[in-house]
Design an enzyme around this catalytic site. Structure first.
Site, mmCIF file in Angstrom:
data_model
loop_
_atom_site.group_PDB
_atom_site.id
_atom_site.type_symbol
_atom_site.label_atom_id
_atom_site.label_comp_id
_atom_site.label_asym_id
_atom_site.label_seq_id
_atom_site.Cartn_x
_atom_site.Cartn_y
_atom_site.Cartn_z
ATOM 1 N N TYR A 149 0.819 -1.214 0.000
ATOM 2 C CA TYR A 149 0.000 0.000 0.000
ATOM 3 C C TYR A 149 0.856 1.268 0.000
ATOM 4 O O TYR A 149 0.451 2.290 -0.539
ATOM 5 C CB TYR A 149 -0.901 0.034 1.248
ATOM 6 C CG TYR A 149 -2.266 -0.568 1.056
ATOM 7 C CD1 TYR A 149 -2.413 -1.864 0.600
ATOM 8 C CD2 TYR A 149 -3.404 0.161 1.369
ATOM 9 C CE1 TYR A 149 -3.681 -2.417 0.456
ATOM 10 C CE2 TYR A 149 -4.667 -0.387 1.228
ATOM 11 C CZ TYR A 149 -4.793 -1.673 0.767
ATOM 12 O OH TYR A 149 -6.046 -2.217 0.626
ATOM 13 N N ASP A 190 -3.551 -18.117 0.411
ATOM 14 C CA ASP A 190 -4.558 -18.755 -0.451
ATOM 15 C C ASP A 190 -5.336 -19.811 0.334
ATOM 16 O O ASP A 190 -6.563 -19.903 0.251
ATOM 17 C CB ASP A 190 -3.927 -19.338 -1.735
ATOM 18 C CG ASP A 190 -2.691 -20.193 -1.475
ATOM 19 O OD1 ASP A 190 -2.180 -20.188 -0.328
ATOM 20 O OD2 ASP A 190 -2.227 -20.860 -2.419
ATOM 21 N N ASP A 211 -6.687 -6.689 3.937
ATOM 22 C CA ASP A 211 -7.784 -6.002 3.252
ATOM 23 C C ASP A 211 -8.735 -7.029 2.660
ATOM 24 O O ASP A 211 -9.956 -6.955 2.834
ATOM 25 C CB ASP A 211 -7.198 -5.108 2.151
ATOM 26 C CG ASP A 211 -8.283 -4.384 1.370
ATOM 27 O OD1 ASP A 211 -9.216 -3.866 2.003
ATOM 28 O OD2 ASP A 211 -8.194 -4.348 0.119
HETATM 29 C C1 IPM Z 1 -10.577 -0.798 3.808
HETATM 30 C C2 IPM Z 1 -10.786 -0.186 2.451
HETATM 31 C C3 IPM Z 1 -9.604 0.733 2.131
HETATM 32 C C4 IPM Z 1 -8.360 -0.123 2.102
HETATM 33 C C5 IPM Z 1 -9.753 1.527 0.840
HETATM 34 C C6 IPM Z 1 -11.038 2.340 0.814
HETATM 35 C C7 IPM Z 1 -8.568 2.423 0.580
HETATM 36 O O1 IPM Z 1 -10.966 -1.152 1.493
HETATM 37 O O2 IPM Z 1 -10.506 -0.052 4.797
HETATM 38 O O3 IPM Z 1 -10.492 -2.016 3.884
HETATM 39 O O4 IPM Z 1 -8.021 -0.723 1.076
HETATM 40 O O5 IPM Z 1 -7.688 -0.198 3.134
HETATM 41 MG MG MG Z 2 -11.059 -3.131 2.240
#
Ligand code: IPM
Ligand code: MG
Length: 352
Positions: free
Chosen positions: A137, A219, A243
């Site tokens: 990220y 996975d 995520d």
């Molecule tokens: C989450 C969301 C966010 C992320 C997005 C909106 C940037 O999906 O909080 O899980 O990817 O962290």
């Molecule tokens: Mg998310």
């Protein structure tokens, strides 16, 4: 001492659901001072920046932050740095909110809302601990460049030992307060970065002999979550895998509209938000489920303010309204009482 809560309603259904959580917090008669600020698409429209300087200042001063949701289709074509999501990633990074706690609990009354068989999910109670300020990220270099006459996209998965160690401690300590089982999720068969993740998890486990540490490849973890989710107690993983797995886990419980989250720094200052998004399709209609945001406020009481008793009071009020049959559209089934956002808030206040 008066505590400062910054409220960031955000976009879509954000303002409707945060309003209900604010009412619940106010009803507890604690000394909270609340202030509102802009984040996300609304901030882009007003100021041209999804995480405005004024919001940054208030966020740094606040003891805790309550967030609705950000984003919507009208901002999707903006340049990346002006997208609402950038505001969310910006505040997480700026405040060093590296520990994201995402519980997935199935309330018995909602067992039929899950797409999985009731016996697979009945009694489900897992906690996903997601690292939130590192990984692909935020890794550099990143971008799209020209190479040999074509475009090449690239991102960097990166974790330092110290980043892994601090999220490891959070997850072991969370497991100590629960069933003392921790499953660390990685992809060490392919990615060096996550081999280091596994090595550091094993090192840190020496400090927590009472917690049983296991490892799973991502996975397989995705598969096991739908096959036999009750084998898990606490799961810990990196930003990207977390995520994905946390969205998957949320669906085990039937509705993402029920799931709160906390994002904490080293000192338990936190940003609290529902796990779901801004749901632009139902925004402004007064039908959104405010319970995930109300439960996020309960997490705030627990983790930032150490008010366990008040946190339980709010959580029990939510259980009570479910038992009484109140349902918003996302969790409605025949024979229950369908209500809107405000009425659900009223029911929780009455149950308090
Ligand atoms: C989450 C969301 C966010 C992320 C997005 C909106 C940037 O999906 O909080 O899980 O990817 O962290
Ligand atoms: Mg998310």
């Amino acid at each position: 001492m008066t505590k400062k809560i910054l409220v960031l309603p955000g976009d879509g259904i954000g303002p409707e659901i945060t309003a209900e959580a604010v009412r619940v917090l106010n009803a507890l008669d604690l000394k909270f001072e609340m202030e509102e600020a802009l984040l996300g698409g609304g901030a882009v429209d007003a100021i041209g920046n999804p995480y405005p300087e004024a919001t940054r200042k208030l966020a740094r001063e606040a003891d805790a932050i309550l967030l609705g949701a950000v984003g919507g289709p009208q901002w999707d074509s903006l340049p990346r740095e002006q997208r609402p999501e950038r505001g969310l990633l910006g505040i997480r990074k700026d405040l060093n909110l590296f520990a994201n706690l995402r519980p997935a609990i199935l309330y018995p009354e909602l067992a039929n809302a899950s797409t999985l068989k009731p016996e697979v999910v009945a009694g489900l109670d897992i906690l996903i601990v997601r690292e939130l300020t590192g990984d692909i990220y935020f890794g550099q270099p990143r971008g799209v460049r020209e190479e040999n006459g074509e475009r090449v996209g690239f991102n960097t998965m990166v974790y330092s030992e110290s980043e892994i160690r601090r999220i490891a401690h959070v997850s072991f300590q969370a497991a100590q307060k629960r069933n003392k089982k921790l499953c660390s999720v990685d992809k060490m068969n392919v990615l060096e970065c996550t081999q280091l993740w596994r090595d550091v998890m094993i090192e840190v486990s020496k400090d927590y002999p009472d917690v049983e540490l296991s490892h799973m490849l991502v996975d397989n973890a995705a598969m096991q979550l739908v096959k036999a989710p009750k084998q898990f107690d606490v799961m810990v993983t990196g930003n990207m895998f977390g995520d994905i797995l946390s969205d998957e886990a949320s669906m085990l419980t039937g509705s993402i509209g029920m799931l709160p989250s906390a994002s904490l720094d080293q000192n338990n200052k936190g940003l609290y938000e529902p796990s779901h998004g801004s749901a632009p399709d139902i925004a402004g209609k007064g039908v959104a489920n405010p319970l995930a945001t109300i439960l996020s406020a309960a997490m705030m009481l627990r983790y930032t303010f150490n008010l366990e008793e008040q946190a339980l009071r709010v959580e029990n009020a939510v259980k009570k309204v479910l038992a009484q049959g109140y349902r918003t559209g996302d969790i409605y089934e025949r024979g229950t009482n369908k209500v809107g956002t405000r009425e659900m808030g009223d029911a929780v206040l009455a149950a308090l």
